[in-house]
Scaffold this motif. Structure first.
Motif, mmCIF file in Angstrom:
data_model
loop_
_atom_site.group_PDB
_atom_site.id
_atom_site.type_symbol
_atom_site.label_atom_id
_atom_site.label_comp_id
_atom_site.label_asym_id
_atom_site.label_seq_id
_atom_site.Cartn_x
_atom_site.Cartn_y
_atom_site.Cartn_z
ATOM 1 N N GLU A 1 18.574 5.924 9.954
ATOM 2 C CA GLU A 1 18.214 6.888 8.924
ATOM 3 C C GLU A 1 16.792 6.639 8.435
ATOM 4 O OE1 GLU A 1 21.075 6.702 5.816
ATOM 5 O OE2 GLU A 1 22.794 6.873 7.174
ATOM 6 N N SER A 2 16.097 7.709 8.113
ATOM 7 C CA SER A 2 14.762 7.574 7.547
ATOM 8 C C SER A 2 14.862 7.131 6.097
ATOM 9 C CB SER A 2 14.015 8.910 7.624
ATOM 10 O OG SER A 2 13.797 9.282 8.970
ATOM 11 N N VAL A 3 13.987 6.217 5.708
ATOM 12 C CA VAL A 3 14.012 5.658 4.364
ATOM 13 C C VAL A 3 12.619 5.748 3.759
ATOM 14 C CG1 VAL A 3 14.533 3.636 2.971
ATOM 15 C CG2 VAL A 3 15.762 3.998 5.117
ATOM 16 N N LEU A 4 12.540 6.271 2.547
ATOM 17 C CA LEU A 4 11.262 6.354 1.852
ATOM 18 C C LEU A 4 11.455 5.832 0.440
ATOM 19 C CD1 LEU A 4 8.342 7.379 2.252
ATOM 20 C CD2 LEU A 4 9.064 9.539 1.251
ATOM 21 N N SER A 5 10.694 4.811 0.086
ATOM 22 C CA SER A 5 10.808 4.235 -1.246
ATOM 23 C C SER A 5 10.623 5.309 -2.312
ATOM 24 C CB SER A 5 9.741 3.155 -1.429
ATOM 25 O OG SER A 5 9.635 2.776 -2.779
ATOM 26 N N PRO A 6 11.486 5.344 -3.336
ATOM 27 C CA PRO A 6 11.330 6.334 -4.401
ATOM 28 C C PRO A 6 9.949 6.292 -5.046
ATOM 29 C CG PRO A 6 13.468 5.282 -4.564
ATOM 30 C CD PRO A 6 12.701 4.536 -3.508
ATOM 31 N N TYR B 1 0.835 -1.203 0.000
ATOM 32 C CA TYR B 1 0.000 0.000 0.000
ATOM 33 C C TYR B 1 0.872 1.257 0.000
ATOM 34 C CZ TYR B 1 -3.380 -3.554 1.205
ATOM 35 O OH TYR B 1 -4.148 -4.690 1.188
ATOM 36 N N ASP B 2 0.632 2.140 -0.977
ATOM 37 C CA ASP B 2 1.523 3.281 -1.156
ATOM 38 C C ASP B 2 0.837 4.632 -0.991
ATOM 39 O OD1 ASP B 2 -0.046 3.318 -3.404
ATOM 40 O OD2 ASP B 2 1.596 3.339 -4.836
ATOM 41 N N THR B 3 -0.373 4.673 -0.460
ATOM 42 C CA THR B 3 -1.053 5.959 -0.321
ATOM 43 C C THR B 3 -0.679 6.626 0.998
ATOM 44 O OG1 THR B 3 -3.017 5.074 0.798
ATOM 45 C CG2 THR B 3 -2.993 5.013 -1.601
ATOM 46 N N ASP B 4 -0.859 7.955 1.034
ATOM 47 C CA ASP B 4 -0.513 8.683 2.250
ATOM 48 C C ASP B 4 -1.412 8.295 3.418
ATOM 49 O OD1 ASP B 4 -2.681 9.813 1.035
ATOM 50 O OD2 ASP B 4 -1.969 11.878 1.127
ATOM 51 N N THR B 5 -2.542 7.628 3.132
ATOM 52 C CA THR B 5 -3.416 7.126 4.197
ATOM 53 C C THR B 5 -2.673 6.117 5.051
ATOM 54 O OG1 THR B 5 -5.346 7.399 2.769
ATOM 55 C CG2 THR B 5 -5.603 5.969 4.684
ATOM 56 N N TYR B 6 -1.756 5.382 4.437
ATOM 57 C CA TYR B 6 -0.969 4.391 5.158
ATOM 58 C C TYR B 6 0.398 4.936 5.555
ATOM 59 C CZ TYR B 6 -4.363 0.836 3.723
ATOM 60 O OH TYR B 6 -5.506 0.104 3.542
ATOM 61 N N VAL B 7 1.029 5.680 4.648
ATOM 62 C CA VAL B 7 2.416 6.114 4.867
ATOM 63 C C VAL B 7 2.547 7.033 6.074
ATOM 64 C CG1 VAL B 7 4.380 7.337 3.894
ATOM 65 C CG2 VAL B 7 2.964 5.906 2.415
ATOM 66 N N VAL B 8 1.788 8.124 6.088
ATOM 67 C CA VAL B 8 1.946 9.124 7.154
ATOM 68 C C VAL B 8 1.676 8.558 8.543
ATOM 69 C CG1 VAL B 8 1.146 11.345 8.016
ATOM 70 C CG2 VAL B 8 1.509 11.034 5.566
ATOM 71 N N ALA C 1 3.736 6.953 13.730
ATOM 72 C CA ALA C 1 3.691 5.974 14.814
ATOM 73 C C ALA C 1 5.086 5.564 15.267
ATOM 74 C CB ALA C 1 2.903 4.744 14.372
ATOM 75 N N GLY C 2 6.089 5.810 14.418
ATOM 76 C CA GLY C 2 7.456 5.483 14.817
ATOM 77 C C GLY C 2 8.262 4.693 13.811
ATOM 78 N N ALA C 3 7.687 4.374 12.647
ATOM 79 C CA ALA C 3 8.441 3.635 11.631
ATOM 80 C C ALA C 3 9.611 4.470 11.119
ATOM 81 C CB ALA C 3 7.533 3.248 10.471
ATOM 82 N N THR C 4 10.739 3.820 10.908
ATOM 83 C CA THR C 4 11.919 4.500 10.388
ATOM 84 C C THR C 4 11.813 4.702 8.883
ATOM 85 O OG1 THR C 4 13.377 3.691 12.130
ATOM 86 C CG2 THR C 4 14.423 4.266 10.059
ATOM 87 N N GLY C 5 11.109 3.804 8.198
ATOM 88 C CA GLY C 5 11.006 3.928 6.756
ATOM 89 C C GLY C 5 9.820 3.179 6.194
ATOM 90 N N TYR C 6 9.636 3.303 4.875
ATOM 91 C CA TYR C 6 8.454 2.754 4.212
ATOM 92 C C TYR C 6 8.836 2.317 2.807
ATOM 93 C CZ TYR C 6 3.362 2.495 3.384
ATOM 94 O OH TYR C 6 2.071 2.074 3.135
ATOM 95 N N LEU C 7 8.719 1.030 2.549
ATOM 96 C CA LEU C 7 9.027 0.485 1.227
ATOM 97 C C LEU C 7 7.862 -0.346 0.715
ATOM 98 C CD1 LEU C 7 12.705 -0.873 1.336
ATOM 99 C CD2 LEU C 7 11.896 1.253 0.326
ATOM 100 N N LEU C 8 7.812 -0.486 -0.610
ATOM 101 C CA LEU C 8 6.813 -1.363 -1.217
ATOM 102 C C LEU C 8 7.423 -2.735 -1.479
ATOM 103 C CD1 LEU C 8 5.074 1.015 -3.785
ATOM 104 C CD2 LEU C 8 4.458 0.524 -1.408
#
Length: 211
Positions: free
Chosen positions: A125-130, A87-94, A99-106
């Motif tokens: 380090e914070s990680v965000l999938s391109p 799931y890649d929408t801001d409804t899930y990401v933000v 909540a405390g996640a360091t990063g978000y990948l698909l």
């Protein structure tokens, strides 16, 4: 960090867990300590095994990943949580980042990207999938997106000075989760995917001073 990065994999699909475990087992830089089928099991194993990084799916039966991330933060867990989901929408990401996640990948991320992300997460380090970033950036590039807030600039300045998320949190008297949330927001506003690019863009836009 000395020794291999210790992992806990939390996903309700056995095939996904097996695939991830096999992938990391082939790399001597990683050690898979255990697998969890839901959030509650992830919490129990995190307390018992003390992993460096938890790969956490969001949608699982029983306790979901978001609840588990929130509980880990409340318990003061030292493990870094890297969300790995479809799931890649801001409804899930933000919410996950807040909540405390360091990063978000698909889950369709290339192997090399996932390995780099886990290494970065282990380093705090914070990680965000391109792919996630590009989708979210397109949503926030509107007239009401606005410039960086004063707090976001303060976070960016401390990051540029070499502070970790934890050090930034201490200096600003806020939680580490809040720092991650500010980082996510400024990544989106600056149209970047990581700390180094954010700092470079900050200098380019005149938000940061110095060489």
């Amino acid at each position: 960090m000395s020794g291999p990065i210790k992992l806990l994999i939390a996903d309700d699909h056995p095939v996904v867990r097996d695939g991830l475990s096999g992938m990391f087992a082939r790399d001597p830089d990683f050690e898979v300590l255990g697998e969890a089928a839901d959030g509650a099991e992830a919490l129990a194993l995190a307390k018992e095994l003390r992993p460096d990084v938890i790969l956490m799916d969001l949608r699982m039966p029983g306790m979901d990943g978001l609840t588990a991330i929130t509980e880990l933060a409340k318990q003061g867990s030292a493990a870094r949580v890297l969300v790995l989901t479809t799931y890649d929408t801001d409804t899930y990401v933000v919410p996950a980042i807040e909540a405390g996640a360091t990063g978000y990948l698909l889950k369709d991320a290339p192997r090399d990207e996932l390995l780099r992300a886990v290494r970065a997460a282990a380093a705090g380090e914070s990680v965000l999938s391109p792919s996630v970033a590009s989708r979210l950036v397109s949503r926030v590039r509107t007239p009401d997106a606005g410039p960086l807030t004063q707090r976001e600039i303060e976070v960016l300045e401390l990051v540029a000075a070499g502070n970790t998320n934890r050090e930034t949190a201490v200096r600003l008297f806020i939680s580490e989760a809040t720092v991650k949330s500010h980082l996510l927001n400024l990544y989106l506003k600056l149209g970047v995917n990581d700390r180094a690019a954010a700092v470079a863009e900050g200098f380019k836009r005149g938000l940061l001073s110095g060489p």
